[in-house]
Scaffold this motif. Structure first.
Motif, PDB file in Angstrom:
ATOM      1  N   GLY A 110       0.809  -1.198   0.000  1.00 58.20           N
ATOM      2  CA  GLY A 110       0.000   0.000   0.000  1.00 58.20           C
ATOM      3  C   GLY A 110       0.851   1.260   0.000  1.00 58.20           C
ATOM      4  N   VAL A 111       0.149   2.397  -0.011  1.00 59.14           N
ATOM      5  CA  VAL A 111       0.837   3.696  -0.032  1.00 59.14           C
ATOM      6  C   VAL A 111       1.687   3.864   1.218  1.00 59.14           C
ATOM      7  N   PHE A 112       1.139   3.470   2.374  1.00 60.58           N
ATOM      8  CA  PHE A 112       1.883   3.613   3.629  1.00 60.58           C
ATOM      9  C   PHE A 112       3.187   2.824   3.581  1.00 60.58           C
ATOM     10  N   THR A 113       3.120   1.586   3.126  1.00 60.49           N
ATOM     11  CA  THR A 113       4.318   0.744   3.070  1.00 60.49           C
ATOM     12  C   THR A 113       5.352   1.318   2.111  1.00 60.49           C
ATOM     13  N   ARG A 114       4.887   1.818   0.950  1.00 60.66           N
ATOM     14  CA  ARG A 114       5.837   2.390  -0.011  1.00 60.66           C
ATOM     15  C   ARG A 114       6.506   3.638   0.549  1.00 60.66           C
ATOM     16  N   LEU A 115       5.726   4.462   1.250  1.00 62.98           N
ATOM     17  CA  LEU A 115       6.319   5.665   1.849  1.00 62.98           C
ATOM     18  C   LEU A 115       7.346   5.297   2.912  1.00 62.98           C
ATOM     19  N   ILE A 116       7.020   4.316   3.719  1.00 64.98           N
ATOM     20  CA  ILE A 116       7.946   3.920   4.788  1.00 64.98           C
ATOM     21  C   ILE A 116       9.253   3.391   4.201  1.00 64.98           C
ATOM     22  N   ARG A 117       9.153   2.624   3.124  1.00 72.49           N
ATOM     23  CA  ARG A 117      10.355   2.057   2.520  1.00 72.49           C
ATOM     24  C   ARG A 117      11.239   3.129   1.881  1.00 72.49           C
ATOM     25  N   LEU A 118      10.658   4.280   1.568  1.00 69.90           N
ATOM     26  CA  LEU A 118      11.440   5.388   1.012  1.00 69.90           C
ATOM     27  C   LEU A 118      12.183   6.173   2.085  1.00 69.90           C
TER      28      LEU A 118
ATOM     29  N   PRO B 141      14.363   5.527   4.609  1.00 70.58           N
ATOM     30  CA  PRO B 141      15.818   5.442   4.765  1.00 70.58           C
ATOM     31  C   PRO B 141      16.584   6.142   3.647  1.00 70.58           C
ATOM     32  N   VAL B 142      16.093   6.023   2.412  1.00 68.17           N
ATOM     33  CA  VAL B 142      16.771   6.674   1.287  1.00 68.17           C
ATOM     34  C   VAL B 142      16.726   8.193   1.448  1.00 68.17           C
TER      35      VAL B 142
ATOM     36  N   GLY C  50      10.264   6.759  10.495  1.00 70.46           N
ATOM     37  CA  GLY C  50      10.131   6.087   9.206  1.00 70.46           C
ATOM     38  C   GLY C  50      11.239   5.084   8.959  1.00 70.46           C
ATOM     39  N   CYS C  51      12.486   5.455   9.291  1.00 70.73           N
ATOM     40  CA  CYS C  51      13.617   4.533   9.113  1.00 70.73           C
ATOM     41  C   CYS C  51      13.474   3.304  10.007  1.00 70.73           C
ATOM     42  N   LEU C  52      13.080   3.517  11.262  1.00 77.41           N
ATOM     43  CA  LEU C  52      12.946   2.394  12.187  1.00 77.41           C
ATOM     44  C   LEU C  52      11.772   1.495  11.810  1.00 77.41           C
ATOM     45  N   GLU C  53      10.692   2.091  11.302  1.00 81.21           N
ATOM     46  CA  GLU C  53       9.568   1.282  10.846  1.00 81.21           C
ATOM     47  C   GLU C  53       9.956   0.491   9.598  1.00 81.21           C
TER      48      GLU C  53
ATOM     49  N   LEU D 203      21.142  13.603   4.953  1.00 82.12           N
ATOM     50  CA  LEU D 203      22.342  13.741   5.780  1.00 82.12           C
ATOM     51  C   LEU D 203      23.619  13.801   4.948  1.00 82.12           C
ATOM     52  N   THR D 204      23.638  13.086   3.835  1.00 82.47           N
ATOM     53  CA  THR D 204      24.872  12.986   3.048  1.00 82.47           C
ATOM     54  C   THR D 204      25.081  14.188   2.140  1.00 82.47           C
ATOM     55  N   LEU D 205      24.061  14.559   1.385  1.00 82.30           N
ATOM     56  CA  LEU D 205      24.230  15.596   0.370  1.00 82.30           C
ATOM     57  C   LEU D 205      24.688  16.938   0.945  1.00 82.30           C
ATOM     58  N   PRO D 206      24.077  17.463   2.022  1.00 81.58           N
ATOM     59  CA  PRO D 206      24.561  18.746   2.539  1.00 81.58           C
ATOM     60  C   PRO D 206      25.998  18.696   3.039  1.00 81.58           C
TER      61      PRO D 206
END
Length: 581
Positions: free
Chosen positions: A12-20, A22-23, A390-393, A29-32
């Motif tokens: 579902g939408v919730f699962t797809r958002l959660i999987r995004l 960590p990215v 989101g990352c921990l979920e 954190l990396t780019l700046p």
């Protein structure tokens, strides 16, 4: 079996958002940090066409090499970082070794939140007011014990050896390292290790040192490195407590960066790269010391001696942690006394008369910094909380924790000197015409808030019993409903504490506010640091106490709101709908 039964379920939408999440988090954190470091390399080599630098040159490094007192700046930054980290870690480990699983340990654990609530600059100002020649400590000892009718002649703060700076850093680094150890103790099965060693006749301190510490230290290595990086590149505490002629290297770089003379931007870029090298050198030296101690202590760990320096470790662990708590408490009492002082000549131990006039005077100027501090803190903490949860979920969906490389990236803003990459970000702001203001400062604060929120919340989230989620799924609840109605209520208390820690970190941010806000966005911290170098102790104390009040209220809400939510969710207040509804 029908082919339709083999069709995979589309997330579902919730699962797809959660999987995004960590990215998105790792990218944020990396780019700046990478872009900021890249932004100072060209000016450090003389290339900045906007300021007339149209060719590569070593002139900025030559000018840096000719800076008076450069060697002293470097040594101050290097030694303050290493010594303060070593002292803080020693205090924490001695205390845990002597008092783990005792009533004293539980008492100090309960005091951890108030200790973490004190911002670095407020603690530094309090220490300066306490231990200065005319500070509260001298007043309480004069003239009956010291014989001083006038303030004694010693330099504090600002001593040339950086002792005041080291003391201020230890005062704030010790609670952080204690928090990290408390989070890591369950991961290394400290209680089980301690019980096994105690059953074999080892004393508490020896059992901890030989059985628990080898498993504990690898888990807190990154936090220790973060402390070293912070202490070696700190600006606000160094401005308040550090020497000024010359200052530490990061303070000098910050002054070159904000100087009206734009030609100093080249010098500042070279200095920022040099500070990056100084911090890297401090981390390498610490790593070498780790390897040396590991080799030297291998035989000691297995020599079979069960009682070694037990009384000494117990005395040191207890007295040092008690001295730290007492020093911080006395510093805050001194701030409160100065904030209500009208006339306080030396060596009087109490101001007379006492008045709220300074508080009334400050109300006309506190409003805007207070609103900025509050709004930036809320926004940065909320963004960090969303990303961390989101990352921990996402870990629970993939049934494995983040990799070690991902954890290192989360620590990246804490391991890289802020004075280096933040200045590079300001260079990109100018190049692309991006406005310096509230949004830029919020994003800058999030870089530093997010790692602390992750450290505070990750262990509790990972230890949540998965059977609760399995029970909800068995009753037909979707992942989104399991998350909102089962996990978040169960995690209300840890989430509240993590949010309070993040808010306290945001309130204490000085350098991101100054650089990314272009000096136009005043907060309680920036004003308190600016006032600390002035002569009005009363007004400085008012700003420092107001700055302290916000994190304290955050921790009070973190402890009180979960209880209120539990009461409201109890059957007496609300009838729950079935999860399958």
């Amino acid at each position: 079996m029908a082919a339709a039964n083999l069709t995979p379920v589309t997330p579902g939408v919730f699962t797809r958002l959660i999987r995004l999440m960590p990215v998105v988090t790792l990218g944020l954190l990396t780019l700046p940090v990478v872009a900021g470091l890249a932004g100072i390399i060209a000016p450090a080599l003389g290339w900045l066409p906007a300021l007339g630098g149209e060719s590569l040159s070593l002139a900025p490094w030559q000018a840096l090499g000719q800076t008076p007192g450069l060697g002293k700046m470097i040594s101050l930054s290097l030694t303050s970082g290493l010594i303060s980290a070593a002292l803080s870690l020693a205090i924490v480990l001695l205390f845990i070794a002597a008092f783990m699983e005792t009533a004293v340990f539980r008492l100090v654990r309960g005091l951890l939140s108030p200790l973490l609530a004190v911002p670095h600059s407020a603690a530094a100002i309090g220490v300066a007011f306490l231990l200065a020649p005319s500070g509260l400590a001298s007043r309480l000892l004069s003239p009956w014990a010291s014989g001083w009718a006038q303030p004694p002649d010693y330099l504090f703060p600002g001593d040339p050896f950086g002792l005041a700076l080291i003391s201020g850093l230890v005062l704030k680094e010790t609670p952080f390292l204690l928090l990290m150890c408390l989070a890591a103790l369950p991961q290394c099965q400290a209680s089980q290790r301690l019980k096994v060693a105690r059953s074999m006749g080892y004393s508490p301190a020896s059992a901890f040192t030989k059985a628990v510490l080898p498993g504990l230290y690898p888990l807190i290595r990154l936090p220790v490195y973060a402390v070293i990086a912070f202490a070696s590149a700190n600006v606000d505490v160094a401005i308040i407590l550090g020497p000024s002629t010359p200052p530490t290297l990061p303070v000098a770089v910050m002054r070159w960066q904000t100087d009206p003379d734009l030609s100093l931007r080249f010098l500042a870029s070279a200095g920022a790269l040099l500070q990056l090298g100084v911090t890297a050198a401090a981390l390498i030296i610490w790593w070498l010391i780790e390897q040396l101690l590991a080799s030297l202590l291998t035989c000691w760990r297995i020599n079979g001696k069960r009682h070694q320096a037990e009384q000494l470790s117990r005395w040191l662990g207890g007295s040092l942690i008690a001295a730290l708590i007492f020093l911080l408490s006395a510093a805050l009492i001194g701030l409160a006394m100065w904030s209500v002082a009208t006339w306080w000549p030396f060596p009087a131990a109490w101001p007379s008369p006492v008045s709220l006039g300074t508080w009334q005077q400050a109300t006309t100027t506190l409003g805007e910094p207070f609103r900025h501090t509050l709004s930036i803190g809320f926004a940065a903490t909320a963004l960090a909380m969303v990303l961390v949860i989101g990352c921990l979920e996402a870990e629970t969906l993939r049934t494995r924790a983040l990799s070690s490389s991902a954890i290192t990236i989360i620590y990246l803003p804490l391991l890289i000197p802020p004075v280096a990459f933040l200045y590079g970000l300001t260079q990109w702001q100018v190049q692309f015409g991006l406005s310096a203001g509230w949004l830029a400062v919020v994003l800058g604060h999030t870089l530093f808030v997010l790692p602390y929120v992750f450290l505070s919340l990750s262990e509790s989230y990972r230890r949540l019993d998965p059977r609760w989620s399995q029970l909800g799924a068995a009753l037909g609840a979707k992942p989104s409903r399991v998350f909102w109605q089962i996990k978040l209520p169960l995690m209300a208390a840890p989430i509240g504490v993590a949010a309070a820690v993040g808010f306290a970190v945001s309130v204490g941010q000085y350098l991101p506010t100054i650089l990314l806000g272009a000096g136009r966005l005043a907060t309680l911290t920036t004003d308190a640091v600016a006032l600390s170098s002035g002569g009005d102790r009363r007004l400085t104390a008012v700003y420092a106490l107001t700055q302290l009040t916000l994190p304290a209220l955050g921790f009070a809400l973190a402890l009180g709101l979960p209880r209120l939510l539990r009461q409201r969710r109890s059957p007496r207040h609300k009838k729950h709908r079935p999860l399958s509804a």
